[in-house]
Scaffold this motif. Structure first.
Motif, PDB file in Angstrom:
ATOM      1  N   SER A 205       0.914  -1.406   0.001  1.00  0.00           N
ATOM      2  CA  SER A 205      -0.116  -0.163  -0.038  1.00  0.00           C
ATOM      3  C   SER A 205       0.782   1.123   0.113  1.00  0.00           C
ATOM      4  O   SER A 205       1.895   1.411   0.711  1.00  0.00           O
ATOM      5  CB  SER A 205      -0.845   0.083   1.281  1.00  0.00           C
ATOM      6  OG  SER A 205      -1.945   1.032   1.239  1.00  0.00           O
ATOM      7  N   LEU A 206       0.737   2.371  -0.934  1.00  0.00           N
ATOM      8  CA  LEU A 206       1.508   3.609  -0.833  1.00  0.00           C
ATOM      9  C   LEU A 206       1.237   4.146   0.421  1.00  0.00           C
ATOM     10  O   LEU A 206       2.096   4.614   0.965  1.00  0.00           O
ATOM     11  CB  LEU A 206       1.035   4.341  -1.969  1.00  0.00           C
ATOM     12  CG  LEU A 206       1.544   5.651  -2.183  1.00  0.00           C
ATOM     13  CD1 LEU A 206       2.950   5.549  -2.197  1.00  0.00           C
ATOM     14  CD2 LEU A 206       0.907   6.508  -3.077  1.00  0.00           C
ATOM     15  N   ALA A 207       0.028   4.033   0.992  1.00  0.00           N
ATOM     16  CA  ALA A 207      -0.123   4.543   2.449  1.00  0.00           C
ATOM     17  C   ALA A 207       1.004   4.121   3.556  1.00  0.00           C
ATOM     18  O   ALA A 207       1.465   4.898   4.307  1.00  0.00           O
ATOM     19  CB  ALA A 207      -1.474   4.255   2.937  1.00  0.00           C
ATOM     20  N   ASP A 208       1.347   2.878   3.369  1.00  0.00           N
ATOM     21  CA  ASP A 208       2.263   2.309   4.347  1.00  0.00           C
ATOM     22  C   ASP A 208       3.717   2.941   3.925  1.00  0.00           C
ATOM     23  O   ASP A 208       4.627   3.297   4.957  1.00  0.00           O
ATOM     24  CB  ASP A 208       2.379   0.906   4.303  1.00  0.00           C
ATOM     25  CG  ASP A 208       1.347   0.021   4.880  1.00  0.00           C
ATOM     26  OD1 ASP A 208       0.489   0.852   5.315  1.00  0.00           O
ATOM     27  OD2 ASP A 208       1.128  -0.940   4.562  1.00  0.00           O
TER      28      ASP A 208
ATOM     29  N   ALA B 260      -5.017  12.666   0.065  1.00  0.00           N
ATOM     30  CA  ALA B 260      -6.053  11.685   0.478  1.00  0.00           C
ATOM     31  C   ALA B 260      -6.307  10.295  -0.347  1.00  0.00           C
ATOM     32  O   ALA B 260      -6.458   9.294   0.356  1.00  0.00           O
ATOM     33  CB  ALA B 260      -7.415  12.378   0.354  1.00  0.00           C
ATOM     34  N   LYS B 261      -6.406  10.342  -1.628  1.00  0.00           N
ATOM     35  CA  LYS B 261      -6.429   9.135  -2.345  1.00  0.00           C
ATOM     36  C   LYS B 261      -4.841   8.180  -2.041  1.00  0.00           C
ATOM     37  O   LYS B 261      -5.160   6.926  -2.161  1.00  0.00           O
ATOM     38  CB  LYS B 261      -6.463   9.485  -3.919  1.00  0.00           C
ATOM     39  CG  LYS B 261      -6.732   8.458  -4.685  1.00  0.00           C
ATOM     40  CD  LYS B 261      -7.873   7.472  -4.538  1.00  0.00           C
ATOM     41  CE  LYS B 261      -8.342   6.516  -5.410  1.00  0.00           C
ATOM     42  NZ  LYS B 261      -9.363   5.684  -5.090  1.00  0.00           N
ATOM     43  N   ALA B 262      -3.693   9.051  -1.908  1.00  0.00           N
ATOM     44  CA  ALA B 262      -2.637   8.317  -1.713  1.00  0.00           C
ATOM     45  C   ALA B 262      -2.281   7.427  -0.610  1.00  0.00           C
ATOM     46  O   ALA B 262      -1.795   6.705  -0.488  1.00  0.00           O
ATOM     47  CB  ALA B 262      -1.198   9.455  -2.078  1.00  0.00           C
ATOM     48  N   THR B 263      -3.040   8.127   0.419  1.00  0.00           N
ATOM     49  CA  THR B 263      -2.981   7.521   1.727  1.00  0.00           C
ATOM     50  C   THR B 263      -4.415   6.857   2.188  1.00  0.00           C
ATOM     51  O   THR B 263      -4.594   6.154   3.206  1.00  0.00           O
ATOM     52  CB  THR B 263      -2.853   8.421   2.889  1.00  0.00           C
ATOM     53  OG1 THR B 263      -3.794   9.563   2.748  1.00  0.00           O
ATOM     54  CG2 THR B 263      -1.585   9.332   2.844  1.00  0.00           C
ATOM     55  N   ALA B 264      -5.209   6.543   1.086  1.00  0.00           N
ATOM     56  CA  ALA B 264      -6.198   6.033   1.380  1.00  0.00           C
ATOM     57  C   ALA B 264      -6.323   4.258   1.463  1.00  0.00           C
ATOM     58  O   ALA B 264      -7.391   3.677   1.818  1.00  0.00           O
ATOM     59  CB  ALA B 264      -7.502   6.044   0.406  1.00  0.00           C
ATOM     60  N   GLY B 265      -5.224   4.009   1.329  1.00  0.00           N
ATOM     61  CA  GLY B 265      -4.946   2.296   1.277  1.00  0.00           C
ATOM     62  C   GLY B 265      -5.072   1.350   0.020  1.00  0.00           C
ATOM     63  O   GLY B 265      -4.449   0.607  -0.293  1.00  0.00           O
ATOM     64  N   GLU B 266      -6.082   1.966  -0.580  1.00  0.00           N
ATOM     65  CA  GLU B 266      -6.142   1.204  -1.830  1.00  0.00           C
ATOM     66  C   GLU B 266      -5.051   1.450  -3.029  1.00  0.00           C
ATOM     67  O   GLU B 266      -4.877   0.587  -4.004  1.00  0.00           O
ATOM     68  CB  GLU B 266      -7.641   1.182  -2.734  1.00  0.00           C
ATOM     69  CG  GLU B 266      -7.911   2.679  -2.994  1.00  0.00           C
ATOM     70  CD  GLU B 266      -8.628   3.496  -1.996  1.00  0.00           C
ATOM     71  OE1 GLU B 266      -8.759   3.252  -0.765  1.00  0.00           O
ATOM     72  OE2 GLU B 266      -9.077   4.686  -2.574  1.00  0.00           O
TER      73      GLU B 266
ATOM     74  N   ALA C 201       7.921   7.329   5.334  1.00  0.00           N
ATOM     75  CA  ALA C 201       8.743   8.730   5.116  1.00  0.00           C
ATOM     76  C   ALA C 201       8.316   9.683   5.803  1.00  0.00           C
ATOM     77  O   ALA C 201       8.880  10.566   5.950  1.00  0.00           O
ATOM     78  CB  ALA C 201       8.444   9.017   3.620  1.00  0.00           C
ATOM     79  N   GLY C 202       7.145   9.625   6.414  1.00  0.00           N
ATOM     80  CA  GLY C 202       6.551  10.524   7.485  1.00  0.00           C
ATOM     81  C   GLY C 202       6.223  11.997   6.524  1.00  0.00           C
ATOM     82  O   GLY C 202       6.707  13.213   6.537  1.00  0.00           O
ATOM     83  N   LEU C 203       5.056  11.857   6.210  1.00  0.00           N
ATOM     84  CA  LEU C 203       4.249  13.054   5.311  1.00  0.00           C
ATOM     85  C   LEU C 203       4.047  14.184   6.260  1.00  0.00           C
ATOM     86  O   LEU C 203       3.659  14.095   7.606  1.00  0.00           O
ATOM     87  CB  LEU C 203       2.877  12.767   4.792  1.00  0.00           C
ATOM     88  CG  LEU C 203       2.657  12.128   3.417  1.00  0.00           C
ATOM     89  CD1 LEU C 203       1.196  12.012   3.277  1.00  0.00           C
ATOM     90  CD2 LEU C 203       3.303  12.860   2.359  1.00  0.00           C
TER      91      LEU C 203
ATOM     92  N   VAL D  79       8.153  -2.253 -11.278  1.00  0.00           N
ATOM     93  CA  VAL D  79       7.157  -1.629 -10.360  1.00  0.00           C
ATOM     94  C   VAL D  79       6.197  -0.377 -10.966  1.00  0.00           C
ATOM     95  O   VAL D  79       7.179   0.290 -11.400  1.00  0.00           O
ATOM     96  CB  VAL D  79       7.738  -1.099  -8.736  1.00  0.00           C
ATOM     97  CG1 VAL D  79       6.561  -0.769  -8.026  1.00  0.00           C
ATOM     98  CG2 VAL D  79       8.562  -2.545  -8.196  1.00  0.00           C
ATOM     99  N   ARG D  80       4.873  -0.543 -10.664  1.00  0.00           N
ATOM    100  CA  ARG D  80       4.109   0.500 -10.951  1.00  0.00           C
ATOM    101  C   ARG D  80       3.408   0.919  -9.921  1.00  0.00           C
ATOM    102  O   ARG D  80       3.183   0.100  -8.765  1.00  0.00           O
ATOM    103  CB  ARG D  80       3.311   0.189 -12.189  1.00  0.00           C
ATOM    104  CG  ARG D  80       1.776  -0.555 -11.765  1.00  0.00           C
ATOM    105  CD  ARG D  80       1.177  -0.988 -13.100  1.00  0.00           C
ATOM    106  NE  ARG D  80       0.548   0.172 -13.700  1.00  0.00           N
ATOM    107  CZ  ARG D  80       0.042   0.058 -14.807  1.00  0.00           C
ATOM    108  NH1 ARG D  80      -0.203  -0.942 -15.306  1.00  0.00           N
ATOM    109  NH2 ARG D  80      -0.498   1.228 -15.234  1.00  0.00           N
ATOM    110  N   VAL D  81       2.626   1.815 -10.212  1.00  0.00           N
ATOM    111  CA  VAL D  81       1.598   2.488  -9.160  1.00  0.00           C
ATOM    112  C   VAL D  81       0.130   2.050  -9.758  1.00  0.00           C
ATOM    113  O   VAL D  81       0.083   1.917 -11.051  1.00  0.00           O
ATOM    114  CB  VAL D  81       1.285   4.200  -9.050  1.00  0.00           C
ATOM    115  CG1 VAL D  81       0.489   4.764  -8.028  1.00  0.00           C
ATOM    116  CG2 VAL D  81       2.972   4.592  -8.718  1.00  0.00           C
ATOM    117  N   VAL D  82      -0.660   1.625  -8.790  1.00  0.00           N
ATOM    118  CA  VAL D  82      -2.099   1.333  -9.410  1.00  0.00           C
ATOM    119  C   VAL D  82      -3.011   2.270  -8.447  1.00  0.00           C
ATOM    120  O   VAL D  82      -2.874   2.308  -7.078  1.00  0.00           O
ATOM    121  CB  VAL D  82      -2.372  -0.079  -9.262  1.00  0.00           C
ATOM    122  CG1 VAL D  82      -4.032  -0.153  -9.158  1.00  0.00           C
ATOM    123  CG2 VAL D  82      -1.686  -0.942 -10.088  1.00  0.00           C
ATOM    124  N   VAL D  83      -3.680   3.059  -8.927  1.00  0.00           N
ATOM    125  CA  VAL D  83      -4.547   4.228  -8.421  1.00  0.00           C
ATOM    126  C   VAL D  83      -6.142   3.498  -8.705  1.00  0.00           C
ATOM    127  O   VAL D  83      -6.614   4.129  -9.617  1.00  0.00           O
ATOM    128  CB  VAL D  83      -4.516   5.654  -8.757  1.00  0.00           C
ATOM    129  CG1 VAL D  83      -5.173   6.485  -7.779  1.00  0.00           C
ATOM    130  CG2 VAL D  83      -3.059   5.815  -8.594  1.00  0.00           C
TER     131      VAL D  83
END
Ligand SMILES: Nc1nc2c(c(=O)[nH]1)N[C@H]1C(S)=C(S)[C@@H](COP(=O)(O)O)O[C@H]1N2
Ligand SMILES: [Mo]
Length: 364
Positions: free
Chosen positions: A120-123, A161-167, A128-130, A187-191
């Motif tokens: 998850s990008l959120a993790d 909000a979307k980047a830390t939403a878990g999905e 990194a500490g946003l 590696v890619r991003v999936v939004v």
């Protein structure tokens, strides 16, 4: 060339742009990797998994440099079944209304669904500490897009909000296999729920910042412009940026222009609504929308996946147009006519889908 590759409708060899036909998408609700659509703005970079590095920087307390092994070791493995849908999907239906020069005439297949595996990008952002002032998360890739002005590498951004939403994920697996280069490997991003353009392939840098990405594909492309826009006079930032996928659906079986027996016929398709909307109902008509029959929704693969549906309709003999329409969980209905959604770049055609078939009476 394999059978699956032959099955693809190739719009461009280099950069590679291709979509599966309706029949290939109809075969399974999770699209086989070999027929998953491909959308590229530049030449695919070839990065060995052991050489891949990700920089996480900008408005973070602890900038990170991560290898693929670091991603695997330091963060929980997650999976999401998510549909990707190109903003240009179904553009051909808009081009039939009025020409859209310089854009690929995508048919029904610039959308596909896979089971993505990674973290998850959120993790990663939490590690990194946003910092509080960060509003947008920008992604950068190394592939150069000649069509951008000026020519530049591919990039995009999404809200914090979307980047830390878990999905939202960083993935290296597609349907349980290593992510192929063609789909952004290593590696890619999936939004999930956003237009495909935000799911940056071959991602190598993630930057937390206080404004959206200034990449061409965020500021100039993938924006919805008013129908009367003069494209020779547009400026950076005109129109509004596309984020969530609009409610959409399509008919995957029977194929457009199919010749088949009259009588009971099974119609199959998908419906999909981006972000936090689900599919509530799909209807099918064989008389141009005068009467409708409710379709049956098939298995729910979760909030980020399209929903297959089917209905058995009675086809009269002759040329028949089959129409579908979907509602989402906010009671929004797809717009009826492509004329009403036509826009100069040909994005987000979510008008009622149709296929026209010829139904023949059985010979006694
Ligand atoms: N680096 C990079 N990422 C990219 C693109 C690209 O050209 N370069 N195309 C985007 C677009 S417009 C779409 S629709 C999806 C397509 O993903 P796919 O080729 O795996 O289907 O990737 C997105 N990510
Ligand atoms: Mo796209």
């Amino acid at each position: 060339m394999t059978t699956t590759e032959r099955a693809m409708v190739v719009h461009q060899q280099e950069p590679y742009n291709a979509e599966p036909p309706r029949s290939a998408l109809a075969e399974s609700v999770v699209t086989p990797v070999g027929v998953f659509y491909g959308r590229n703005h530049g030449t695919m970079p070839r990065i060995e998994p052991q050489d891949w590095r990700l920089q996480v920087d900008g408005m973070v307390d602890r900038p990170l440099e991560l290898s693929l092994a670091d991603l695997k070791d330091r963060f929980a493995h997650r999976e999401v079944v998510a549909t990707l849908q190109c903003a240009g999907n179904r553009r051909a239906g808009l081009m039939a209304v009025r020409d859209i020069p310089g854009q690929h005439p995508w048919g029904p297949g610039a959308t596909s669904t896979a089971r993505w595996g990674g973290v998850s990008l959120a993790d990663v952002l939490a590690a990194a500490g946003l910092q509080p002032g960060a509003t947008d998360i920008a992604f950068a890739a190394p592939d150069v897009a000649p069509e951008a002005s000026p020519p530049q590498t591919y990039g995009a951004s999404i809200s914090v909000a979307k980047a830390t939403a878990g999905e939202t994920m960083l993935v290296w697996e597609m349907n349980g296999e290593p992510l192929p280069v063609a789909h952004g490997g290593p590696v890619r991003v999936v939004v999930p729920g956003h237009i495909g353009a935000r799911s940056v392939k071959w991602v190598e840098r993630i930057t937390a910042q206080g404004r959206p990405s200034d990449n061409f594909f965020q500021t100039s492309a993938y924006r919805l412009l008013p129908a009367d826009t003069d494209l020779s006079r547009t400026r950076v930032g005109d129109g509004f940026p596309l984020t969530a996928v609009a409610l959409n659906s399509d008919i995957l079986r029977p194929d457009d222009h199919a010749v088949l027996p009259s009588g009971p016929t099974r119609v199959l398709g998908y419906a999909y609504a981006g972000d936090d909307r689900g599919i509530s109902r799909v209807d099918v008509s064989v008389d141009g929308g005068r009467s409708w029959q409710q379709a049956e929704l098939e298995a729910d693969l979760g909030p980020w996946a399209w929903r297959f549906w089917h209905a058995t309709v009675g086809l009269p003999a002759g040329e028949v147009t089959i129409t579908a329409r979907a509602w989402d969980t906010t009671a929004a209905l797809q717009p009826e006519h492509p004329e009403s959604v036509w826009n100069p770049k040909g994005y987000i055609n979510n008008a009622w889908p149709t296929v026209t078939v010829t139904a023949c009476d059985a010979v006694a």
